[in-house]
Design a protein around this motif. Structure first.
Motif, mmCIF file in Angstrom:
data_model
loop_
_atom_site.group_PDB
_atom_site.id
_atom_site.type_symbol
_atom_site.label_atom_id
_atom_site.label_comp_id
_atom_site.label_asym_id
_atom_site.label_seq_id
_atom_site.Cartn_x
_atom_site.Cartn_y
_atom_site.Cartn_z
ATOM 1 N N VAL A 52 1.833 -7.815 -3.268
ATOM 2 C CA VAL A 52 1.365 -7.056 -2.107
ATOM 3 C C VAL A 52 0.115 -6.254 -2.444
ATOM 4 N N THR A 53 0.136 -5.569 -3.584
ATOM 5 C CA THR A 53 -1.025 -4.755 -3.949
ATOM 6 C C THR A 53 -2.231 -5.627 -4.273
ATOM 7 N N ASP A 54 -2.009 -6.750 -4.922
ATOM 8 C CA ASP A 54 -3.115 -7.663 -5.221
ATOM 9 C C ASP A 54 -3.750 -8.174 -3.926
ATOM 10 N N GLU A 55 -2.927 -8.556 -2.972
ATOM 11 C CA GLU A 55 -3.427 -9.099 -1.707
ATOM 12 C C GLU A 55 -4.238 -8.066 -0.934
ATOM 13 N N ALA A 56 -3.832 -6.800 -1.029
ATOM 14 C CA ALA A 56 -4.521 -5.737 -0.290
ATOM 15 C C ALA A 56 -5.754 -5.220 -1.025
ATOM 16 N N ALA A 111 -5.448 -3.286 -3.620
ATOM 17 C CA ALA A 111 -5.021 -1.960 -4.075
ATOM 18 C C ALA A 111 -4.627 -2.020 -5.548
ATOM 19 N N ASP A 112 -4.502 -0.860 -6.163
ATOM 20 C CA ASP A 112 -4.072 -0.776 -7.557
ATOM 21 C C ASP A 112 -2.587 -0.438 -7.621
ATOM 22 N N LEU A 113 -1.929 -0.916 -8.669
ATOM 23 C CA LEU A 113 -0.526 -0.590 -8.931
ATOM 24 C C LEU A 113 -0.439 0.038 -10.303
ATOM 25 N N THR A 114 0.125 1.251 -10.364
ATOM 26 C CA THR A 114 0.310 1.923 -11.648
ATOM 27 C C THR A 114 1.800 2.132 -11.880
ATOM 28 N N LEU A 115 2.243 1.862 -13.106
ATOM 29 C CA LEU A 115 3.667 1.897 -13.431
ATOM 30 C C LEU A 115 4.006 3.073 -14.336
ATOM 31 N N THR A 116 5.198 3.623 -14.132
ATOM 32 C CA THR A 116 5.694 4.765 -14.898
ATOM 33 C C THR A 116 7.043 4.413 -15.505
ATOM 34 N N ASP A 139 -4.269 0.077 1.999
ATOM 35 C CA ASP A 139 -5.560 -0.553 2.240
ATOM 36 C C ASP A 139 -6.266 -0.771 0.912
ATOM 37 N N GLU A 140 -7.368 -1.485 0.967
ATOM 38 C CA GLU A 140 -8.150 -1.725 -0.234
ATOM 39 C C GLU A 140 -8.586 -0.406 -0.868
ATOM 40 N N GLY A 141 -8.412 -0.327 -2.178
ATOM 41 C CA GLY A 141 -8.807 0.873 -2.912
ATOM 42 C C GLY A 141 -7.705 1.896 -3.074
ATOM 43 N N ASP A 142 -6.598 1.736 -2.337
ATOM 44 C CA ASP A 142 -5.470 2.652 -2.496
ATOM 45 C C ASP A 142 -4.758 2.390 -3.820
#
Length: 459
Positions: A290-294, A296-301, A272-275
């Protein structure tokens, strides 16, 4: 880390990984665990590899020599060991090389919370190992060993309790399960039957020589499963790696489903938004979309479950919500269930998706089918050749006009596609990943870095 890398210790048995070394690793881990004063026993499990029993015995000896009792769980999926560790409040040692070829084996360490050990903990164990500062006990204080029964059954019960069993059963799905002769052979078929699916199996006899297919569930190894899905009219094909912590899918037409497309579909249903979603530096643009549309944030490792698990822990400690994490190789985590990759649970979540949407697998992933992925592995022989390869890739990367990310290896982003080159943390290969909207563009991007290695000579 020099020893544990991104996914534990791995190597060719009796070459890179000997029984003596397995004992040393176990003694170092046991010394650190025992030093805390609240650990007096450790669980051991293994996958089906031919050398698993030998190395599990070596690990048990090492733990007993530093005064720890040992729970012997036998052949078990890695997430089954993690579930046991969490339930019993004891750390665990998994003897597995996951997706590596049969000649490999390895050691993965799990905390008493059922989660892979964090980097700082692994580094403490590594220091003990390298400094040879283990703490063996007197003969009358050595640990005992016991066999524990019923662990597989308890693992399956836990899975069933965490899934929408009624919805999946009502969907009347036929699932073709391909455990690849690995540890999933003794749990996944039973789990899906009890979930209410009609189950067909292939390569489901436990066999550490992996006669039916290589343990890694990539497209080139899943031809048998694709044909099997077509011949049985199955709704879904599920393939595991050697220790069953990953799941890759084949749709109802017998077509291979890109792991990154499955991850995107599962993430879209969970966030959801903010996840926040956690993935590795080779994350597909599908997941970005997908994260942009929702919202949400995406963090990479860096690539590897150890890094992803650590990032999840860090984010949750600051109050962030992380509903899903993982990589496009089928290793997906749903932290509200457990901070662990679990192939059976991932496949059950995908079955839930089919049931809730009332759509076939091909339609569920069609929304995320706008990209093409290419992967190439380039073997090296020794550290000098490895370094020469990385130097050649760096020169090419620095001279490019793309955006460069050096989180893990060299990732070049061109806007219409990206390419990444990095040394594997588990095999003597440099991996090249590329993604674009067309196959030709993806191949061209892969060729760019692959070409830097062709004809490379080391004097």
């Amino acid at each position: 880390m020099r020893v544990f890398g991104s996914s534990g210790v791995r190597g060719v048995v009796n070459d890179d990984l000997t029984p003596e070394y397995a004992t040393d690793v176990a003694q170092a881990a046991g010394s650190v665990w025992g030093r805390d004063g609240d650990v007096d026993r450790v669980a051991i499990a293994r996958d089906t590899r031919a050398t698993g029993a030998m190395l599990a015995d070596a690990v048990a000896s090492g733990l007993a020599s530093v005064g720890l009792d040992v729970d012997r769980l036998g052949v078990l999926a890695t997430p089954g060991l993690q579930a046991y560790a969490e339930r019993e409040g004891v750390p665990g040692v998994m003897v597995t090389a996951s997706h590596n070829p049969p000649e490999y084996n390895g050691i993965k360490l799990v905390g008493a919370d059922g989660v892979e050990l964090p980097r700082e903990r692994l580094e403490a164990i590594e220091r003990r190992l390298l400094d040879e500062t283990v703490e063996r006990v007197a003969w009358h204080e050595t640990g005992d060993s016991r066999r524990v029964d019923g662990v597989r059954r308890a693992y399956i019960e836990g899975l069933l309790a965490a899934v929408d069993r009624e919805a999946v059963a009502a969907a009347d799905l036929t699932v073709a399960v391909d455990p690849g002769h690995g540890a999933g052979s003794i749990t996944s078929p039973d789990f899906f039957r009890r979930l209410g699916c009609s189950v067909k199996t292939i390569h489901a006899q436990p066999d550490g020589h992996f006669p039916g297919r290589d343990p890694e569930p990539v497209a080139s190894n899943l031809g048998d499963l694709q044909r099997f899905v077509r011949s049985t009219n199955a709704d879904l094909g599920v393939a595991h790696d050697g220790d069953a912590d990953r799941a890759i899918f084949v749709d109802e037409r017998g077509e291979y489903v890109e792991g990154s497309a499955a991850l995107a579909a599962l993430a879209a249903a969970a966030i959801d938004e903010g996840d926040t979603v956690v993935s590795a530096v080779n994350a597909s643009q599908r997941l970005v979309d997908v994260t942009d549309e929702a919202g949400a944030d995406l963090t990479l490792t860096p690539i590897g479950s150890t890094y992803i698990v650590s990032r999840i822990r860090d984010l949750r400690a600051t109050g962030e919500t992380v509903p899903v994490a993982g990589e496009g190789n089928g290793g997906i985590l749903f932290p509200s269930y457990r901070i662990a990759r679990d192939g059976a649970y991932t496949a059950a979540r995908f079955c839930e998706l089919l049931a809730h949407r009332g759509e076939p697998a091909s339609e569920v992933v069609a929304r995320y089918d706008d990209y093409v992925n290419v992967r190439r592995d380039v073997e090296y022989d020794g550290e000098r050749q490895r370094q020469a390869m990385l130097d050649a890739i760096e020169r090419t990367a620095r001279e490019s006009v793309a955006d460069l990310d050096t989180t893990d290896g060299y990732r070049l982003d061109y806007g219409d596609g990206w390419v990444l080159a990095r040394p594997s943390g588990t095999e003597p290969v440099v991996r090249i990943y590329a993604e674009a909207r067309t196959a030709d563009r993806a191949e061209d991007l892969a060729d760019q870095l692959y070409g830097a290695l062709s004809g490379l000579r080391v004097d």
